[in-house]
Design an enzyme around this catalytic site. Structure first.
Site, PDB file in Angstrom:
ATOM      1  N   PRO A 147       0.816  -1.216   0.000  1.00  0.00           N
ATOM      2  CA  PRO A 147       0.000   0.000   0.000  1.00  0.00           C
ATOM      3  C   PRO A 147       0.850   1.268   0.000  1.00  0.00           C
ATOM      4  O   PRO A 147       0.704   2.141   0.861  1.00  0.00           O
ATOM      5  CB  PRO A 147      -0.807  -0.139   1.297  1.00  0.00           C
ATOM      6  CG  PRO A 147       0.070  -0.958   2.196  1.00  0.00           C
ATOM      7  CD  PRO A 147       0.938  -1.819   1.336  1.00  0.00           C
ATOM      8  N   GLY A 148       1.738   1.384  -0.986  1.00  0.00           N
ATOM      9  CA  GLY A 148       2.547   2.597  -1.127  1.00  0.00           C
ATOM     10  C   GLY A 148       1.885   3.544  -2.112  1.00  0.00           C
ATOM     11  O   GLY A 148       0.649   3.627  -2.186  1.00  0.00           O
ATOM     12  N   LYS A 167       7.746  -2.638  -4.515  1.00  0.00           N
ATOM     13  CA  LYS A 167       8.836  -2.419  -5.472  1.00  0.00           C
ATOM     14  C   LYS A 167       9.430  -3.768  -5.860  1.00  0.00           C
ATOM     15  O   LYS A 167       9.320  -4.758  -5.110  1.00  0.00           O
ATOM     16  CB  LYS A 167       9.889  -1.521  -4.821  1.00  0.00           C
ATOM     17  CG  LYS A 167       9.352  -0.106  -4.640  1.00  0.00           C
ATOM     18  CD  LYS A 167      10.389   0.929  -4.950  1.00  0.00           C
ATOM     19  CE  LYS A 167       9.711   2.217  -5.357  1.00  0.00           C
ATOM     20  NZ  LYS A 167      10.101   3.360  -4.530  1.00  0.00           N
ATOM     21  N   TRP A 196       2.694 -13.229   1.182  1.00  0.00           N
ATOM     22  CA  TRP A 196       1.366 -12.705   0.844  1.00  0.00           C
ATOM     23  C   TRP A 196       0.822 -13.412  -0.390  1.00  0.00           C
ATOM     24  O   TRP A 196      -0.343 -13.800  -0.436  1.00  0.00           O
ATOM     25  CB  TRP A 196       1.441 -11.202   0.568  1.00  0.00           C
ATOM     26  CG  TRP A 196       1.471 -10.356   1.798  1.00  0.00           C
ATOM     27  CD1 TRP A 196       2.481  -9.528   2.207  1.00  0.00           C
ATOM     28  CD2 TRP A 196       0.448 -10.245   2.790  1.00  0.00           C
ATOM     29  NE1 TRP A 196       2.143  -8.913   3.381  1.00  0.00           N
ATOM     30  CE2 TRP A 196       0.897  -9.333   3.755  1.00  0.00           C
ATOM     31  CE3 TRP A 196      -0.810 -10.828   2.946  1.00  0.00           C
ATOM     32  CZ2 TRP A 196       0.135  -8.991   4.880  1.00  0.00           C
ATOM     33  CZ3 TRP A 196      -1.576 -10.494   4.062  1.00  0.00           C
ATOM     34  CH2 TRP A 196      -1.103  -9.589   5.007  1.00  0.00           C
ATOM     35  N   ALA A 243       2.692   9.107  -8.608  1.00  0.00           N
ATOM     36  CA  ALA A 243       2.131   9.246  -7.258  1.00  0.00           C
ATOM     37  C   ALA A 243       3.303   9.256  -6.291  1.00  0.00           C
ATOM     38  O   ALA A 243       4.324   8.623  -6.531  1.00  0.00           O
ATOM     39  CB  ALA A 243       1.185   8.095  -6.954  1.00  0.00           C
ATOM     40  N   LYS A 261       8.330   2.360 -22.324  1.00  0.00           N
ATOM     41  CA  LYS A 261       8.401   2.907 -20.953  1.00  0.00           C
ATOM     42  C   LYS A 261       9.744   2.551 -20.318  1.00  0.00           C
ATOM     43  O   LYS A 261      10.330   3.346 -19.583  1.00  0.00           O
ATOM     44  CB  LYS A 261       7.234   2.346 -20.124  1.00  0.00           C
ATOM     45  CG  LYS A 261       7.253   2.711 -18.639  1.00  0.00           C
ATOM     46  CD  LYS A 261       6.633   4.064 -18.372  1.00  0.00           C
ATOM     47  CE  LYS A 261       6.835   4.584 -16.952  1.00  0.00           C
ATOM     48  NZ  LYS A 261       6.130   3.892 -15.917  1.00  0.00           N
ATOM     49  N   SER A 270      11.467   8.204  -9.336  1.00  0.00           N
ATOM     50  CA  SER A 270      11.398   7.428  -8.087  1.00  0.00           C
ATOM     51  C   SER A 270      12.746   6.787  -7.748  1.00  0.00           C
ATOM     52  O   SER A 270      13.099   6.647  -6.575  1.00  0.00           O
ATOM     53  CB  SER A 270      10.308   6.361  -8.186  1.00  0.00           C
ATOM     54  OG  SER A 270      10.633   5.394  -9.159  1.00  0.00           O
ATOM     55  N   LEU A 288      17.661   0.302  -4.799  1.00  0.00           N
ATOM     56  CA  LEU A 288      17.217   0.846  -6.088  1.00  0.00           C
ATOM     57  C   LEU A 288      16.703  -0.274  -6.996  1.00  0.00           C
ATOM     58  O   LEU A 288      17.246  -1.385  -6.962  1.00  0.00           O
ATOM     59  CB  LEU A 288      18.384   1.551  -6.792  1.00  0.00           C
ATOM     60  CG  LEU A 288      19.141   2.597  -5.973  1.00  0.00           C
ATOM     61  CD1 LEU A 288      20.296   3.176  -6.799  1.00  0.00           C
ATOM     62  CD2 LEU A 288      18.203   3.708  -5.519  1.00  0.00           C
TER      63      LEU A 288
HETATM   64  N1  LIG Z   1       5.243   5.998  -7.640  1.00  0.00           N
HETATM   65  C1  LIG Z   1       5.154   6.208  -8.942  1.00  0.00           C
HETATM   66  O1  LIG Z   1       4.858   7.334  -9.384  1.00  0.00           O
HETATM   67  C2  LIG Z   1       5.366   5.075  -9.925  1.00  0.00           C
HETATM   68  C3  LIG Z   1       5.051   5.317 -11.279  1.00  0.00           C
HETATM   69  C4  LIG Z   1       5.222   4.263 -12.180  1.00  0.00           C
HETATM   70  C5  LIG Z   1       5.676   3.044 -11.749  1.00  0.00           C
HETATM   71  N2  LIG Z   1       5.982   2.852 -10.427  1.00  0.00           N
HETATM   72  C6  LIG Z   1       6.444   1.527 -10.017  1.00  0.00           C
HETATM   73  O2  LIG Z   1       5.445   0.944  -9.194  1.00  0.00           O
HETATM   74  C7  LIG Z   1       6.053   0.061  -8.233  1.00  0.00           C
HETATM   75  C8  LIG Z   1       5.596   0.465  -6.832  1.00  0.00           C
HETATM   76  O3  LIG Z   1       6.151   1.748  -6.586  1.00  0.00           O
HETATM   77  P1  LIG Z   1       5.648   2.722  -5.431  1.00  0.00           P
HETATM   78  O4  LIG Z   1       6.156   4.076  -5.813  1.00  0.00           O
HETATM   79  O5  LIG Z   1       4.214   2.544  -5.167  1.00  0.00           O
HETATM   80  O6  LIG Z   1       6.490   2.179  -4.191  1.00  0.00           O
HETATM   81  P2  LIG Z   1       6.272   2.506  -2.627  1.00  0.00           P
HETATM   82  O7  LIG Z   1       5.549   3.789  -2.483  1.00  0.00           O
HETATM   83  O8  LIG Z   1       7.598   2.358  -1.991  1.00  0.00           O
HETATM   84  O9  LIG Z   1       5.293   1.355  -2.149  1.00  0.00           O
HETATM   85  C9  LIG Z   1       5.688   0.046  -1.869  1.00  0.00           C
HETATM   86  C10 LIG Z   1       4.784  -0.461  -0.781  1.00  0.00           C
HETATM   87  O10 LIG Z   1       5.045  -1.839  -0.573  1.00  0.00           O
HETATM   88  C11 LIG Z   1       5.129  -2.066   0.824  1.00  0.00           C
HETATM   89  N3  LIG Z   1       5.904  -3.256   1.091  1.00  0.00           N
HETATM   90  C12 LIG Z   1       7.242  -3.418   1.069  1.00  0.00           C
HETATM   91  N4  LIG Z   1       7.583  -4.674   1.373  1.00  0.00           N
HETATM   92  C13 LIG Z   1       6.416  -5.324   1.600  1.00  0.00           C
HETATM   93  C14 LIG Z   1       6.102  -6.643   1.985  1.00  0.00           C
HETATM   94  N5  LIG Z   1       7.043  -7.543   2.186  1.00  0.00           N
HETATM   95  N6  LIG Z   1       4.811  -6.977   2.142  1.00  0.00           N
HETATM   96  C15 LIG Z   1       3.830  -6.070   1.949  1.00  0.00           C
HETATM   97  N7  LIG Z   1       4.072  -4.799   1.585  1.00  0.00           N
HETATM   98  C16 LIG Z   1       5.354  -4.433   1.420  1.00  0.00           C
HETATM   99  C17 LIG Z   1       5.773  -0.811   1.340  1.00  0.00           C
HETATM  100  O11 LIG Z   1       5.604  -0.746   2.756  1.00  0.00           O
HETATM  101  P3  LIG Z   1       6.251   0.401   3.670  1.00  0.00           P
HETATM  102  O12 LIG Z   1       5.133   1.379   3.799  1.00  0.00           O
HETATM  103  O13 LIG Z   1       6.620  -0.293   4.907  1.00  0.00           O
HETATM  104  O14 LIG Z   1       7.441   0.958   2.918  1.00  0.00           O
HETATM  105  C18 LIG Z   1       5.006   0.236   0.574  1.00  0.00           C
HETATM  106  O15 LIG Z   1       3.766   0.489   1.173  1.00  0.00           O
HETATM  107  C19 LIG Z   1       7.564   0.189  -8.466  1.00  0.00           C
HETATM  108  O16 LIG Z   1       8.003  -0.830  -9.319  1.00  0.00           O
HETATM  109  C20 LIG Z   1       7.702   1.540  -9.153  1.00  0.00           C
HETATM  110  O17 LIG Z   1       8.858   1.630  -9.951  1.00  0.00           O
HETATM  111  C21 LIG Z   1       5.829   3.845  -9.503  1.00  0.00           C
END
Ligand SMILES: NC(=O)c1ccc[n+]([C@@H]2O[C@H](COP(=O)([O-])OP(=O)(O)OC[C@H]3O[C@@H](n4cnc5c(N)ncnc54)[C@H](OP(=O)(O)O)[C@@H]3O)[C@@H](O)[C@H]2O)c1
Length: 306
Positions: free
Chosen positions: A22-23, A85, A95, A137, A188, A257, A268
Protein backbone atom coordinates in the site's frame (compact mmCIF):
# COMPACT_ATOMS: atom_id res chain seq x y z
CA UNK A 1 -11.99 18.33 1.49
CA UNK A 2 -14.57 15.61 0.83
CA UNK A 3 -13.90 12.21 2.31
CA UNK A 4 -15.16 9.43 0.11
CA UNK A 5 -16.77 6.41 1.68
CA UNK A 6 -18.22 3.51 -0.22
CA UNK A 7 -21.92 3.51 -0.79
CA UNK A 8 -23.22 0.97 1.70
CA UNK A 9 -25.85 -0.11 -0.80
CA UNK A 10 -23.34 -0.56 -3.60
CA UNK A 11 -22.89 -4.28 -3.32
CA UNK A 12 -20.47 -5.42 -5.98
CA UNK A 13 -20.61 -8.83 -7.52
CA UNK A 14 -17.25 -8.12 -9.14
CA UNK A 15 -14.02 -9.94 -8.48
CA UNK A 16 -12.59 -10.14 -4.98
CA UNK A 17 -9.45 -8.00 -4.87
CA UNK A 18 -6.38 -7.71 -2.67
CA UNK A 19 -3.62 -5.10 -2.94
CA UNK A 20 -0.15 -6.08 -1.77
CA UNK A 21 2.03 -3.04 -1.10
CA UNK A 22 0.00 0.00 0.00
CA UNK A 23 2.55 2.60 -1.13
CA UNK A 24 2.17 5.28 -3.79
CA UNK A 25 0.73 3.04 -6.48
CA UNK A 26 -1.03 0.53 -4.20
CA UNK A 27 -2.81 3.31 -2.30
CA UNK A 28 -3.99 4.90 -5.56
CA UNK A 29 -5.48 1.61 -6.78
CA UNK A 30 -7.01 0.82 -3.39
CA UNK A 31 -8.58 4.30 -3.25
CA UNK A 32 -9.95 4.00 -6.79
CA UNK A 33 -11.63 0.71 -5.82
CA UNK A 34 -12.86 1.93 -2.45
CA UNK A 35 -14.40 5.03 -3.98
CA UNK A 36 -16.85 2.86 -5.96
CA UNK A 37 -17.63 0.47 -3.11
CA UNK A 38 -15.14 -2.27 -4.01
CA UNK A 39 -12.75 -1.87 -1.09
CA UNK A 40 -9.92 -4.36 -1.51
CA UNK A 41 -8.06 -6.25 1.20
CA UNK A 42 -4.89 -4.26 1.90
CA UNK A 43 -1.71 -6.17 2.66
CA UNK A 44 1.41 -4.36 3.83
CA UNK A 45 4.33 -4.47 6.20
CA UNK A 46 3.92 -1.25 8.22
CA UNK A 47 0.99 -0.72 10.58
CA UNK A 48 -1.51 1.82 9.30
CA UNK A 49 -5.11 2.46 10.41
CA UNK A 50 -6.14 3.64 6.97
CA UNK A 51 -4.77 4.76 3.62
CA UNK A 52 -5.08 8.33 2.39
CA UNK A 53 -4.89 9.54 -1.18
CA UNK A 54 -4.92 13.24 -1.99
CA UNK A 55 -5.57 14.30 -5.55
CA UNK A 56 -6.51 17.51 -7.28
CA UNK A 57 -10.18 16.87 -6.43
CA UNK A 58 -9.87 16.02 -2.76
CA UNK A 59 -9.02 13.24 -0.38
CA UNK A 60 -10.02 9.58 -0.29
CA UNK A 61 -9.61 7.63 2.93
CA UNK A 62 -9.55 3.86 2.62
CA UNK A 63 -10.39 2.27 5.97
CA UNK A 64 -7.87 -0.18 7.35
CA UNK A 65 -6.20 -1.42 9.23
CA UNK A 66 -3.56 -2.60 6.81
CA UNK A 67 -3.14 -6.33 7.28
CA UNK A 68 0.37 -7.28 8.28
CA UNK A 69 0.29 -11.05 8.63
CA UNK A 70 -0.62 -13.45 5.84
CA UNK A 71 -0.96 -16.31 8.32
CA UNK A 72 -4.56 -17.20 9.04
CA UNK A 73 -6.03 -15.66 5.89
CA UNK A 74 -8.98 -17.72 4.81
CA UNK A 75 -9.54 -18.19 1.08
CA UNK A 76 -7.93 -16.89 -2.05
CA UNK A 77 -8.79 -13.88 -4.23
CA UNK A 78 -9.87 -13.45 -7.85
CA UNK A 79 -7.39 -10.62 -8.40
CA UNK A 80 -4.25 -9.60 -6.56
CA UNK A 81 -2.51 -6.32 -7.42
CA UNK A 82 1.18 -6.46 -6.57
CA UNK A 83 2.43 -2.94 -5.88
CA UNK A 84 5.59 -3.55 -3.87
CA UNK A 85 8.84 -2.42 -5.47
CA UNK A 86 10.66 -5.08 -7.45
CA UNK A 87 13.33 -5.08 -4.72
CA UNK A 88 10.63 -6.09 -2.21
CA UNK A 89 9.20 -9.02 -4.11
CA UNK A 90 10.97 -11.76 -2.16
CA UNK A 91 9.76 -10.37 1.14
CA UNK A 92 6.18 -10.16 -0.16
CA UNK A 93 6.16 -13.82 -1.23
CA UNK A 94 4.21 -15.03 1.84
CA UNK A 95 1.37 -12.70 0.84
CA UNK A 96 1.20 -14.20 -2.63
CA UNK A 97 1.21 -17.72 -1.22
CA UNK A 98 -1.70 -16.87 1.04
CA UNK A 99 -3.77 -14.84 -1.44
CA UNK A 100 -3.35 -16.79 -4.68
CA UNK A 101 -5.10 -19.90 -5.86
CA UNK A 102 -4.71 -21.54 -9.26
CA UNK A 103 -7.28 -19.19 -10.81
CA UNK A 104 -6.10 -15.98 -9.18
CA UNK A 105 -5.02 -13.29 -11.64
CA UNK A 106 -1.96 -11.46 -10.35
CA UNK A 107 -1.58 -7.99 -11.88
CA UNK A 108 1.90 -6.59 -11.35
CA UNK A 109 2.02 -2.82 -10.92
CA UNK A 110 5.76 -2.36 -11.27
CA UNK A 111 8.28 -0.93 -13.67
CA UNK A 112 10.16 -3.31 -15.95
CA UNK A 113 9.59 -5.81 -18.74
CA UNK A 114 10.16 -9.04 -16.82
CA UNK A 115 7.21 -8.89 -14.44
CA UNK A 116 5.69 -12.21 -15.47
CA UNK A 117 8.93 -14.14 -15.05
CA UNK A 118 9.73 -12.46 -11.72
CA UNK A 119 6.31 -12.92 -10.11
CA UNK A 120 5.15 -16.26 -11.53
CA UNK A 121 7.29 -18.33 -9.12
CA UNK A 122 5.39 -16.75 -6.21
CA UNK A 123 1.90 -17.20 -7.67
CA UNK A 124 -0.09 -20.43 -7.58
CA UNK A 125 -0.15 -21.13 -11.30
CA UNK A 126 -2.78 -18.56 -12.29
CA UNK A 127 -2.15 -15.86 -14.91
CA UNK A 128 0.40 -13.20 -14.07
CA UNK A 129 -0.45 -10.00 -15.87
CA UNK A 130 2.24 -7.37 -16.39
CA UNK A 131 1.22 -3.73 -16.61
CA UNK A 132 2.61 -0.33 -17.43
CA UNK A 133 1.79 2.26 -14.78
CA UNK A 134 1.49 5.73 -16.27
CA UNK A 135 0.61 7.98 -13.36
CA UNK A 136 3.00 9.63 -10.93
CA UNK A 137 2.13 9.25 -7.26
CA UNK A 138 4.26 10.19 -4.31
CA UNK A 139 4.39 9.05 -0.72
CA UNK A 140 4.50 11.83 1.85
CA UNK A 141 6.44 11.60 5.12
CA UNK A 142 3.20 10.86 7.02
CA UNK A 143 2.48 7.85 4.78
CA UNK A 144 -0.29 9.52 2.80
CA UNK A 145 -0.03 9.58 -0.97
CA UNK A 146 -0.26 12.51 -3.35
CA UNK A 147 -1.58 11.63 -6.77
CA UNK A 148 -0.17 13.67 -9.62
CA UNK A 149 -2.08 13.10 -12.83
CA UNK A 150 -4.86 10.82 -13.94
CA UNK A 151 -4.47 7.17 -12.87
CA UNK A 152 -4.01 4.93 -15.90
CA UNK A 153 -2.48 1.54 -16.53
CA UNK A 154 -1.94 -0.53 -19.66
CA UNK A 155 -2.24 -4.32 -19.64
CA UNK A 156 -1.74 -6.84 -22.44
CA UNK A 157 -4.67 -8.22 -24.42
CA UNK A 158 -4.77 -11.64 -22.76
CA UNK A 159 -7.65 -13.45 -20.99
CA UNK A 160 -6.59 -12.33 -17.47
CA UNK A 161 -7.07 -8.70 -18.53
CA UNK A 162 -10.84 -9.11 -18.24
CA UNK A 163 -10.65 -9.44 -14.46
CA UNK A 164 -8.63 -6.23 -14.19
CA UNK A 165 -11.10 -4.43 -16.46
CA UNK A 166 -14.01 -5.71 -14.35
CA UNK A 167 -12.41 -4.65 -11.09
CA UNK A 168 -11.45 -1.16 -12.26
CA UNK A 169 -14.53 -0.49 -14.42
CA UNK A 170 -16.05 2.94 -13.67
CA UNK A 171 -13.26 3.83 -11.26
CA UNK A 172 -10.92 6.80 -11.56
CA UNK A 173 -8.20 4.44 -12.81
CA UNK A 174 -8.40 3.89 -16.57
CA UNK A 175 -7.25 0.59 -18.02
CA UNK A 176 -5.93 0.40 -21.58
CA UNK A 177 -5.61 -3.01 -23.20
CA UNK A 178 -2.70 -3.14 -25.65
CA UNK A 179 -2.46 -5.59 -28.54
CA UNK A 180 1.27 -4.95 -28.71
CA UNK A 181 2.01 -4.69 -25.01
CA UNK A 182 5.66 -5.61 -25.52
CA UNK A 183 6.32 -2.42 -27.47
CA UNK A 184 4.46 -0.28 -24.92
CA UNK A 185 6.41 -1.81 -22.04
CA UNK A 186 9.80 -1.41 -23.74
CA UNK A 187 9.01 2.22 -24.64
CA UNK A 188 8.40 2.91 -20.95
CA UNK A 189 11.52 0.95 -20.02
CA UNK A 190 13.69 3.16 -22.25
CA UNK A 191 12.38 6.16 -20.36
CA UNK A 192 13.04 4.51 -16.99
CA UNK A 193 16.52 3.47 -18.04
CA UNK A 194 17.49 7.02 -19.06
CA UNK A 195 16.02 8.36 -15.81
CA UNK A 196 18.60 6.20 -14.03
CA UNK A 197 21.26 8.69 -15.15
CA UNK A 198 19.83 11.09 -12.58
CA UNK A 199 20.90 8.73 -9.82
CA UNK A 200 24.51 8.94 -10.98
CA UNK A 201 24.54 12.73 -10.83
CA UNK A 202 22.14 13.19 -7.93
CA UNK A 203 20.36 15.74 -10.08
CA UNK A 204 16.86 16.18 -11.49
CA UNK A 205 15.63 16.69 -15.05
CA UNK A 206 17.34 20.08 -15.27
CA UNK A 207 20.60 18.21 -15.96
CA UNK A 208 19.28 17.41 -19.44
CA UNK A 209 19.90 21.05 -20.37
CA UNK A 210 23.59 20.06 -20.70
CA UNK A 211 24.60 19.06 -24.27
CA UNK A 212 27.02 16.43 -22.96
CA UNK A 213 24.26 14.80 -20.89
CA UNK A 214 21.94 14.85 -23.90
CA UNK A 215 24.62 13.13 -25.99
CA UNK A 216 25.10 10.44 -23.34
CA UNK A 217 21.35 9.98 -22.87
CA UNK A 218 20.79 9.67 -26.62
CA UNK A 219 23.55 7.08 -26.91
CA UNK A 220 22.15 5.14 -23.98
CA UNK A 221 18.61 5.33 -25.32
CA UNK A 222 19.75 4.06 -28.75
CA UNK A 223 21.54 1.17 -27.06
CA UNK A 224 18.32 0.30 -25.20
CA UNK A 225 16.35 0.61 -28.44
CA UNK A 226 18.54 -1.97 -30.20
CA UNK A 227 17.89 -4.43 -27.37
CA UNK A 228 14.18 -3.64 -27.28
CA UNK A 229 13.90 -4.38 -31.00
CA UNK A 230 15.78 -7.64 -30.59
CA UNK A 231 13.20 -8.53 -27.94
CA UNK A 232 10.43 -7.94 -30.47
CA UNK A 233 9.38 -4.39 -29.61
CA UNK A 234 8.31 -2.33 -32.58
CA UNK A 235 9.73 1.13 -31.90
CA UNK A 236 10.79 3.74 -34.43
CA UNK A 237 14.14 5.48 -34.85
CA UNK A 238 12.62 8.64 -33.41
CA UNK A 239 12.04 7.15 -29.96
CA UNK A 240 15.45 7.93 -28.36
CA UNK A 241 15.24 11.60 -29.34
CA UNK A 242 11.64 11.78 -28.11
CA UNK A 243 12.64 10.32 -24.75
CA UNK A 244 15.54 12.70 -24.29
CA UNK A 245 13.39 15.65 -25.41
CA UNK A 246 10.83 14.59 -22.80
CA UNK A 247 13.41 15.03 -20.04
CA UNK A 248 14.87 18.20 -21.59
CA UNK A 249 11.45 19.85 -21.80
CA UNK A 250 10.32 18.71 -18.34
CA UNK A 251 10.37 21.07 -15.36
CA UNK A 252 13.95 21.31 -14.12
CA UNK A 253 12.93 19.97 -10.70
CA UNK A 254 11.21 16.85 -12.07
CA UNK A 255 12.63 13.85 -10.25
CA UNK A 256 12.20 10.12 -10.63
CA UNK A 257 11.40 7.43 -8.09
CA UNK A 258 14.82 5.82 -8.46
CA UNK A 259 16.46 9.16 -7.59
CA UNK A 260 14.12 9.56 -4.60
CA UNK A 261 15.08 6.06 -3.46
CA UNK A 262 18.78 6.90 -3.82
CA UNK A 263 18.44 10.11 -1.86
CA UNK A 264 16.59 8.25 0.90
CA UNK A 265 19.24 5.50 0.99
CA UNK A 266 16.76 2.83 -0.08
CA UNK A 267 17.54 -0.10 -2.42
CA UNK A 268 17.22 0.85 -6.09
CA UNK A 269 15.25 -0.90 -8.83
CA UNK A 270 18.43 -0.96 -10.91
CA UNK A 271 18.01 -4.53 -12.02
CA UNK A 272 14.54 -4.24 -13.59
CA UNK A 273 15.10 -0.73 -14.98
CA UNK A 274 18.71 -0.87 -16.22
CA UNK A 275 20.43 -4.24 -15.86
CA UNK A 276 17.68 -5.88 -17.90
CA UNK A 277 18.99 -4.05 -20.99
CA UNK A 278 22.49 -5.43 -20.53
CA UNK A 279 21.18 -8.90 -19.69
CA UNK A 280 18.88 -9.11 -22.70
CA UNK A 281 21.51 -7.47 -24.91
CA UNK A 282 24.00 -10.18 -24.02
CA UNK A 283 21.44 -12.86 -24.79
CA UNK A 284 21.10 -11.40 -28.30
CA UNK A 285 24.83 -10.70 -28.78
CA UNK A 286 24.22 -6.93 -28.84
CA UNK A 287 27.03 -4.79 -27.37
CA UNK A 288 25.86 -2.55 -24.52
CA UNK A 289 28.93 -0.45 -23.62
CA UNK A 290 26.98 2.29 -21.87
CA UNK A 291 25.01 -0.23 -19.78
CA UNK A 292 28.30 -1.97 -18.95
CA UNK A 293 29.44 1.24 -17.28
CA UNK A 294 26.17 2.41 -15.76
CA UNK A 295 24.79 -0.82 -14.32
CA UNK A 296 27.65 -1.64 -11.90
CA UNK A 297 27.55 1.95 -10.62
CA UNK A 298 23.81 1.80 -10.00
CA UNK A 299 24.13 -1.62 -8.40
CA UNK A 300 26.89 -0.43 -6.09
CA UNK A 301 24.96 2.74 -5.22
CA UNK A 302 22.02 0.54 -4.27
CA UNK A 303 23.58 -2.45 -2.60
CA UNK A 304 27.15 -1.49 -1.70
CA UNK A 305 29.36 -2.63 -0.16
CA UNK A 306 31.07 0.49 1.08
N1 LIG B 1 5.24 6.00 -7.64
C1 LIG B 1 5.15 6.21 -8.94
O1 LIG B 1 4.86 7.33 -9.38
C2 LIG B 1 5.37 5.08 -9.92
C3 LIG B 1 5.05 5.32 -11.28
C4 LIG B 1 5.22 4.26 -12.18
C5 LIG B 1 5.68 3.04 -11.75
N2 LIG B 1 5.98 2.85 -10.43
C6 LIG B 1 6.44 1.53 -10.02
O2 LIG B 1 5.44 0.94 -9.19
C7 LIG B 1 6.05 0.06 -8.23
C8 LIG B 1 5.60 0.46 -6.83
O3 LIG B 1 6.15 1.75 -6.59
P1 LIG B 1 5.65 2.72 -5.43
O4 LIG B 1 6.16 4.08 -5.81
O5 LIG B 1 4.21 2.54 -5.17
O6 LIG B 1 6.49 2.18 -4.19
P2 LIG B 1 6.27 2.51 -2.63
O7 LIG B 1 5.55 3.79 -2.48
O8 LIG B 1 7.60 2.36 -1.99
O9 LIG B 1 5.29 1.35 -2.15
C9 LIG B 1 5.69 0.05 -1.87
C10 LIG B 1 4.78 -0.46 -0.78
O10 LIG B 1 5.05 -1.84 -0.57
C11 LIG B 1 5.13 -2.07 0.82
N3 LIG B 1 5.90 -3.26 1.09
C12 LIG B 1 7.24 -3.42 1.07
N4 LIG B 1 7.58 -4.67 1.37
C13 LIG B 1 6.42 -5.32 1.60
C14 LIG B 1 6.10 -6.64 1.98
N5 LIG B 1 7.04 -7.54 2.19
N6 LIG B 1 4.81 -6.98 2.14
C15 LIG B 1 3.83 -6.07 1.95
N7 LIG B 1 4.07 -4.80 1.58
C16 LIG B 1 5.35 -4.43 1.42
C17 LIG B 1 5.77 -0.81 1.34
O11 LIG B 1 5.60 -0.75 2.76
P3 LIG B 1 6.25 0.40 3.67
O12 LIG B 1 5.13 1.38 3.80
O13 LIG B 1 6.62 -0.29 4.91
O14 LIG B 1 7.44 0.96 2.92
C18 LIG B 1 5.01 0.24 0.57
O15 LIG B 1 3.77 0.49 1.17
C19 LIG B 1 7.56 0.19 -8.47
O16 LIG B 1 8.00 -0.83 -9.32
C20 LIG B 1 7.70 1.54 -9.15
O17 LIG B 1 8.86 1.63 -9.95
C21 LIG B 1 5.83 3.85 -9.50
Amino acid sequence: MPIATPDAGAESAGPTVAVVGPGAIGTTIAAALHEVGRTPMICGRSPRDCLELTGADGRIVVPGPVRLDPAGLDGTFDLVFVAVKSTQLDSAAPWLSALCGPRTVVCVLQNGVEQEALVAPYAAGGPVLPSVVWFPAQREPDGSVTLRGEPRITVPDVPGAGVVLDALRDTRCAVDVAQDFRSVAWRKLLQNAVAGLMVLTGRRAGMFARPDVVELALGYSRECLAVARAEGAVLGDEVPQAIVDGFRNAPADLGTSILADRQAGRPLEWDCRNAVVRRRGRAHGIPTPISDLIVPLLAAASDGPG
